[in-house]
Scaffold this motif. Structure first.
Motif, PDB file in Angstrom:
ATOM      1  N   LYS A  65       0.738  -1.105  -0.035  1.00 21.40           N
ATOM      2  CA  LYS A  65       0.111  -0.001   0.202  1.00 21.40           C
ATOM      3  C   LYS A  65       0.897   1.305   0.075  1.00 21.40           C
ATOM      4  O   LYS A  65       0.471   2.170   0.654  1.00 21.40           O
ATOM      5  CB  LYS A  65      -0.738   0.137   1.251  1.00 21.40           C
ATOM      6  CG  LYS A  65      -1.838  -1.317   1.309  1.00 21.40           C
ATOM      7  CD  LYS A  65      -2.886  -1.400   0.377  1.00 21.40           C
ATOM      8  CE  LYS A  65      -3.708  -2.548   0.531  1.00 21.40           C
ATOM      9  NZ  LYS A  65      -3.848  -3.226  -0.504  1.00 21.40           N
ATOM     10  N   CYS A  66       1.892   1.251  -0.753  1.00 22.95           N
ATOM     11  CA  CYS A  66       2.907   2.378  -0.624  1.00 22.95           C
ATOM     12  C   CYS A  66       2.363   3.578  -1.138  1.00 22.95           C
ATOM     13  O   CYS A  66       2.782   4.757  -0.659  1.00 22.95           O
ATOM     14  CB  CYS A  66       4.255   1.814  -1.392  1.00 22.95           C
ATOM     15  SG  CYS A  66       3.969   1.646  -3.259  1.00 22.95           S
ATOM     16  N   GLN A  67       1.568   3.466  -2.094  1.00 26.33           N
ATOM     17  CA  GLN A  67       0.985   4.725  -2.711  1.00 26.33           C
ATOM     18  C   GLN A  67       1.955   5.706  -3.070  1.00 26.33           C
ATOM     19  O   GLN A  67       1.930   6.902  -2.919  1.00 26.33           O
ATOM     20  CB  GLN A  67      -0.125   5.616  -1.651  1.00 26.33           C
ATOM     21  CG  GLN A  67      -1.430   4.637  -1.328  1.00 26.33           C
ATOM     22  CD  GLN A  67      -2.203   4.849  -2.629  1.00 26.33           C
ATOM     23  OE1 GLN A  67      -2.431   5.945  -3.049  1.00 26.33           O
ATOM     24  NE2 GLN A  67      -2.781   3.563  -2.912  1.00 26.33           N
ATOM     25  N   GLU A  68       2.924   5.361  -4.048  1.00 26.95           N
ATOM     26  CA  GLU A  68       4.030   6.117  -4.532  1.00 26.95           C
ATOM     27  C   GLU A  68       4.262   5.823  -5.907  1.00 26.95           C
ATOM     28  O   GLU A  68       4.115   4.745  -6.464  1.00 26.95           O
ATOM     29  CB  GLU A  68       5.258   5.572  -3.681  1.00 26.95           C
ATOM     30  CG  GLU A  68       5.285   6.174  -2.307  1.00 26.95           C
ATOM     31  CD  GLU A  68       6.651   5.663  -1.743  1.00 26.95           C
ATOM     32  OE1 GLU A  68       6.957   6.505  -0.499  1.00 26.95           O
ATOM     33  OE2 GLU A  68       7.249   4.973  -1.931  1.00 26.95           O
ATOM     34  N   SER A  73      19.483  13.615 -16.500  1.00 25.42           N
ATOM     35  CA  SER A  73      17.948  13.237 -15.982  1.00 25.42           C
ATOM     36  C   SER A  73      18.088  13.213 -14.346  1.00 25.42           C
ATOM     37  O   SER A  73      19.308  13.324 -13.687  1.00 25.42           O
ATOM     38  CB  SER A  73      17.973  11.693 -16.550  1.00 25.42           C
ATOM     39  OG  SER A  73      18.924  10.927 -15.963  1.00 25.42           O
ATOM     40  N   PHE A  74      17.148  12.997 -14.022  1.00 28.07           N
ATOM     41  CA  PHE A  74      17.082  12.690 -12.264  1.00 28.07           C
ATOM     42  C   PHE A  74      15.740  11.840 -12.171  1.00 28.07           C
ATOM     43  O   PHE A  74      14.907  11.621 -12.756  1.00 28.07           O
ATOM     44  CB  PHE A  74      16.959  14.180 -11.465  1.00 28.07           C
ATOM     45  CG  PHE A  74      15.755  14.968 -11.795  1.00 28.07           C
ATOM     46  CD1 PHE A  74      14.719  14.715 -10.771  1.00 28.07           C
ATOM     47  CD2 PHE A  74      15.534  15.875 -12.775  1.00 28.07           C
ATOM     48  CE1 PHE A  74      13.526  15.332 -11.099  1.00 28.07           C
ATOM     49  CE2 PHE A  74      14.865  16.752 -12.836  1.00 28.07           C
ATOM     50  CZ  PHE A  74      13.353  16.674 -11.956  1.00 28.07           C
ATOM     51  N   MET A  75      15.829  11.319 -10.878  1.00 25.57           N
ATOM     52  CA  MET A  75      14.760  10.308 -10.568  1.00 25.57           C
ATOM     53  C   MET A  75      14.216  10.577  -9.139  1.00 25.57           C
ATOM     54  O   MET A  75      15.166  10.825  -7.995  1.00 25.57           O
ATOM     55  CB  MET A  75      15.140   8.943 -10.258  1.00 25.57           C
ATOM     56  CG  MET A  75      14.185   7.931 -10.175  1.00 25.57           C
ATOM     57  SD  MET A  75      14.791   6.143 -10.319  1.00 25.57           S
ATOM     58  CE  MET A  75      15.377   6.185 -12.039  1.00 25.57           C
ATOM     59  N   ILE A  76      13.090  10.662  -9.051  1.00 24.93           N
ATOM     60  CA  ILE A  76      12.195  10.879  -7.487  1.00 24.93           C
ATOM     61  C   ILE A  76      11.382  10.034  -6.909  1.00 24.93           C
ATOM     62  O   ILE A  76      10.820   9.102  -8.095  1.00 24.93           O
ATOM     63  CB  ILE A  76      11.590  12.219  -7.325  1.00 24.93           C
ATOM     64  CG1 ILE A  76      10.241  12.231  -8.404  1.00 24.93           C
ATOM     65  CG2 ILE A  76      12.414  13.394  -7.720  1.00 24.93           C
ATOM     66  CD1 ILE A  76       9.456  13.401  -8.101  1.00 24.93           C
ATOM     67  N   ARG A  77      11.021   9.635  -5.849  1.00 26.58           N
ATOM     68  CA  ARG A  77       9.876   8.657  -5.502  1.00 26.58           C
ATOM     69  C   ARG A  77       8.765   9.706  -5.040  1.00 26.58           C
ATOM     70  O   ARG A  77       9.137  10.400  -3.874  1.00 26.58           O
ATOM     71  CB  ARG A  77      10.313   7.858  -4.364  1.00 26.58           C
ATOM     72  CG  ARG A  77       9.105   6.840  -3.982  1.00 26.58           C
ATOM     73  CD  ARG A  77       9.849   5.913  -2.854  1.00 26.58           C
ATOM     74  NE  ARG A  77      10.806   4.772  -3.694  1.00 26.58           N
ATOM     75  CZ  ARG A  77      10.602   3.964  -4.085  1.00 26.58           C
ATOM     76  NH1 ARG A  77       9.333   3.216  -4.455  1.00 26.58           N
ATOM     77  NH2 ARG A  77      11.215   2.971  -4.860  1.00 26.58           N
ATOM     78  N   LEU A  78       7.706   9.865  -5.862  1.00 30.00           N
ATOM     79  CA  LEU A  78       6.639  10.915  -5.385  1.00 30.00           C
ATOM     80  C   LEU A  78       5.683  10.187  -4.549  1.00 30.00           C
ATOM     81  O   LEU A  78       4.924   9.057  -4.893  1.00 30.00           O
ATOM     82  CB  LEU A  78       6.205  11.577  -6.637  1.00 30.00           C
ATOM     83  CG  LEU A  78       4.783  12.404  -6.447  1.00 30.00           C
ATOM     84  CD1 LEU A  78       5.559  13.745  -6.017  1.00 30.00           C
ATOM     85  CD2 LEU A  78       4.402  12.469  -7.998  1.00 30.00           C
ATOM     86  N   LYS A  79       5.303  10.695  -3.469  1.00 33.40           N
ATOM     87  CA  LYS A  79       3.863  10.277  -2.691  1.00 33.40           C
ATOM     88  C   LYS A  79       2.570  10.737  -3.195  1.00 33.40           C
ATOM     89  O   LYS A  79       2.498  11.974  -3.657  1.00 33.40           O
ATOM     90  CB  LYS A  79       3.824  10.888  -1.212  1.00 33.40           C
ATOM     91  CG  LYS A  79       5.347  10.402  -0.404  1.00 33.40           C
ATOM     92  CD  LYS A  79       5.127  10.578   1.097  1.00 33.40           C
ATOM     93  CE  LYS A  79       6.317   9.990   1.866  1.00 33.40           C
ATOM     94  NZ  LYS A  79       6.431   8.611   1.920  1.00 33.40           N
TER      95      LYS A  79
END
Length: 129
Positions: A50-53, A71-77
């Motif tokens: 249930k991470c919702q990301e 480039s760049f990488m994110i983990r978005l809530k």
């Protein structure tokens, strides 16, 4: 679909375009400060999680000054409560913040990412059944 199943087994996020390869909207694109960005969205496909990301990989489509693409990488809530930077590339934190704010400024973007998250969870259940 074998690649998707393999990533699921390893607990690796799966790109939306891998699970739904024939979609017209495989990737997002937008312009920020005269720079064109492509955004690939990936999701956890563990149906019990249930991470919702969403993991978003931002790629500047046309490199500056003839250099290799940045480039760049994110983990978005997906509840709208922030993000974590995973890879900076050549971008500084303030630049990433501004680009992410621009990308998510339209509330329909977060809604669309949530819909794609749900689609990916359903696809995972379908694959595992």
């Amino acid at each position: 679909m074998n690649a998707v199943l393999s990533k699921m087994a390893k607990g690796i996020t799966v790109c939306y375009s891998e699970a739904f390869p024939n979609q017209e909207n495989d990737y997002f694109n937008f312009v920020y400060m005269g720079k064109i960005f492509l955004v690939a969205d990936s999701y956890c496909m563990n149906p019990d999680c249930k991470c919702q990301e969403a993991v978003l990989n931002f790629v500047q489509a046309y490199p500056r000054d003839g250099r290799k693409a940045d480039s760049f990488m994110i983990r978005l809530k997906l509840n709208g409560r922030g993000y974590k930077i995973h890879e900076h590339g050549r971008f500084i934190k303030r630049e990433i913040q501004a680009i992410v704010m621009h990308f998510t400024a339209d509330p329909t973007m977060l809604k669309l990412l949530n819909e794609r998250y749900k689609e990916m969870k359903e696809k995972a259940k379908e694959i595992l059944s």
